[in-house]
Write a protein that holds these residues in place. Structure first.
Motif, mmCIF file in Angstrom:
data_model
loop_
_atom_site.group_PDB
_atom_site.id
_atom_site.type_symbol
_atom_site.label_atom_id
_atom_site.label_comp_id
_atom_site.label_asym_id
_atom_site.label_seq_id
_atom_site.Cartn_x
_atom_site.Cartn_y
_atom_site.Cartn_z
ATOM 1 N N ASP B 132 1.550 -3.143 35.000
ATOM 2 C CA ASP B 132 0.993 -3.569 33.767
ATOM 3 C C ASP B 132 2.199 -4.157 32.794
ATOM 4 O O ASP B 132 3.207 -4.247 33.244
ATOM 5 C CB ASP B 132 0.326 -2.450 33.227
ATOM 6 C CG ASP B 132 0.740 -1.294 33.200
ATOM 7 O OD1 ASP B 132 2.211 -0.934 33.397
ATOM 8 O OD2 ASP B 132 0.144 -0.276 32.996
ATOM 9 N N GLN B 151 -3.815 -3.864 35.660
ATOM 10 C CA GLN B 151 -4.156 -2.574 35.716
ATOM 11 C C GLN B 151 -5.094 -2.114 36.989
ATOM 12 O O GLN B 151 -5.740 -3.035 37.473
ATOM 13 C CB GLN B 151 -4.947 -2.054 34.560
ATOM 14 C CG GLN B 151 -4.213 -1.449 33.464
ATOM 15 C CD GLN B 151 -4.821 -1.164 32.245
ATOM 16 O OE1 GLN B 151 -5.924 -1.701 31.831
ATOM 17 N NE2 GLN B 151 -4.117 -0.575 31.449
ATOM 18 N N THR B 158 -2.004 1.830 37.917
ATOM 19 C CA THR B 158 -1.392 0.262 37.758
ATOM 20 C C THR B 158 -0.714 0.338 39.224
ATOM 21 O O THR B 158 -0.787 0.919 40.082
ATOM 22 C CB THR B 158 -0.551 -0.004 36.678
ATOM 23 O OG1 THR B 158 -0.352 -1.259 36.679
ATOM 24 C CG2 THR B 158 0.639 0.872 36.550
#
Lengths: 224, 253
Positions: B132, B151, B158
């Motif tokens: 992310d 995500q 993540t």
């Protein structure tokens, strides 16, 4: 005032932030309201739920992030859809009927699935849902297919499923339903259980990417 | 052509409250080779649940920094930087993290971190990312995210450089123009800088920052990164996010 002066006086002060919906932390309670729960047990359960709501309402982040749904059995009924703590009300559950645990689990999992769809459709991020099944008996309906759904959901990390046995609950069956070890409630310590649950939800609703959500050991309310 | 760039990483309240070190790391700079100038920006976010995610972030950034400079010094035109080459940089940084984790008797996942990178030349740019956080550039006075944050299914999951299947989550994008403005940031700033419902960068966040960097006189006694750090520690910023935060900015004349 010119732009330059503004920047000189308040460096980077003009930055504005994007408005985003809070990430949600869903929790479904599947509650046994069969005849055997009548009397003190149901009264303590009601008091526990009330204190659970109060706790979450008193926490500035949890009130926006934690969503709780209530389902009772039997008969299987949705008492409250997923709502944040602002919308909680005193459910005043009554103990009547049998113990259709299988149906409650199947409908509960469906409720979770539908809620996730709504989150996704609205661009809301969310944490892994928790399901808590609380019972003082044994299933009076077919529960094996529900147990298979629980195993499947745990394996795909669609949710985490916990079972709490009260009084004479059939712990052997609960063990077959849940992948996680069932926990036996000490006496009627519902309030202590819900205190623990609200603490766990408060910390889960604060976790950031990469954090592993770990439940505190079930101390103070369980028989170990 | 000239670049101005700045970077800052600050520790979020979720760590300072527990007396922990921040787990973000960043590196930004410009490089002149012959008559060309390049901007290199890197950011990494060590996973919150790990013991050494911050160290992983540092090793990953420093290793890849050296790889990029070596590649540019070889005289490879940015046009010639292939996905394979970027894969080599990323694999080298993962290997470096692995070497340290092994010598410390730990597992590589104890050093889990995300990774964001930008290399911009005069008429070309490449971006890459694992996990992310996001990279935002300006294009025709609009703000554009290079990749939407990767995500997992849930808000606290993540992908990481330390993952076995890190190559599957390595995103690479080449641009045939060099952006006038580039920002890289870790997930601690995501909900302030990106609008998730509209799925776009929030202009009100980036515009004043880029304007301020452009206007910065470049005084070495009060570097822009100090202002950036002050901004990231501001109470209205930390009220919205208690995570570590990293912001890398670059503007091109």
């Amino acid at each position: 005032m010119s732009d330059d002066m503004y920047l000189d006086q308040q460096p980077l002060g003009a930055v504005t932030f994007a408005e985003n919906p809070e990430p949600r932390c869903p929790c479904l309670l599947l509650l046994d309201t069969s005849g055997s729960m009548a009397g003190e047990a149901i009264a303590e359960l009601n008091a526990g739920i009330k204190s659970f709501y109060n706790e979450l309402q008193g926490d500035s982040l949890a009130i926006k992030r934690v969503e709780v749904a209530l389902m009772t059995f039997g008969p299987v009924r949705v008492i409250s859809e997923f709502n944040t703590a602002e919308c909680f009300f005193d459910p005043q559950l009554e103990a009547v009927g049998d113990t259709p645990i299988g149906e409650a689990i199947r409908k509960g999992i469906e409720l979770i699935r539908a809620r996730k769809e709504q989150y996704r459709a609205n661009g809301i991020s969310f944490y892994r849902p928790w399901i808590f099944l609380i019972t003082d008996g044994a299933p009076t309906d077919e529960w094996q297919s529900a147990a298979a759904l629980v195993r499947e959901g745990e394996q795909s990390k669609a949710f985490a499923f916990f079972t709490i046995g009260v009084n004479k609950a059939d712990m052997k069956v609960l063990k077959q339903i849940s992948v996680r070890e069932p926990v036996k409630l000490q006496g009627l310590k519902f309030r202590e259980f819900f205190q623990w649950l609200s603490n766990s939800m408060k910390s889960a609703s604060r976790s950031n990417p990469g954090d592993r959500i770990q439940l505190a050991p079930p101390l103070g309310w369980s028989e170990i | 052509m000239s670049w101005k760039c700045s970077a800052s990483s600050v520790t979020g309240r979720s760590h300072t409250d527990r007396g922990e070190r921040g787990q973000d790391y960043s590196r930004a700079g410009t490089l002149q080779i012959a008559d060309q100038t390049f901007f290199i920006g890197l950011a990494a976010d060590g996973a919150g649940s790990t013991t050494d995610g911050g160290r992983g972030a540092e090793i990953a950034c420093e290793t890849i920094w050296r790889c990029i400079i070596d590649t540019l010094r070889e005289g490879t035109d940015l046009y010639g930087i292939s996905d394979d080459r970027i894969n080599e940089w990323v694999t080298a940084s993962r290997d470096a993290v692995n070497t340290e984790s092994e010598s410390a008797g730990k597992r590589i996942r104890d050093y889990a971190c995300t990774l964001l990178g930008a290399v911009c030349g005069e008429s070309w740019a490449v971006f890459f990312q694992i996990g992310d956080g996001a990279i935002v550039i300006t294009r025709n006075s609009d703000y554009e995210t290079i990749f939407w944050p990767e995500q997992g299914e849930y808000a606290n999951t993540t992908f990481f450089l330390s993952d076995e299947d890190y190559r599957e989550h390595l995103l690479i994008r080449h641009c045939d123009t060099s952006p006038a403005e580039t920002a890289l940031f870790t997930d601690g700033l995501q909900t302030l800088a990106l609008s998730f419902s509209a799925k776009q960068a929030h202009a009100g966040f980036f515009r004043p920052l880029f304007i301020a960097l452009r206007r910065d006189p470049g005084n070495e006694f009060t570097p822009f990164s100090q202002q950036l750090t002050g901004f990231l520690l501001r109470s209205d910023v930390s009220a919205r996010s208690d995570d570590d935060k990293t912001l890398v900015l670059a503007v091109r004349d």
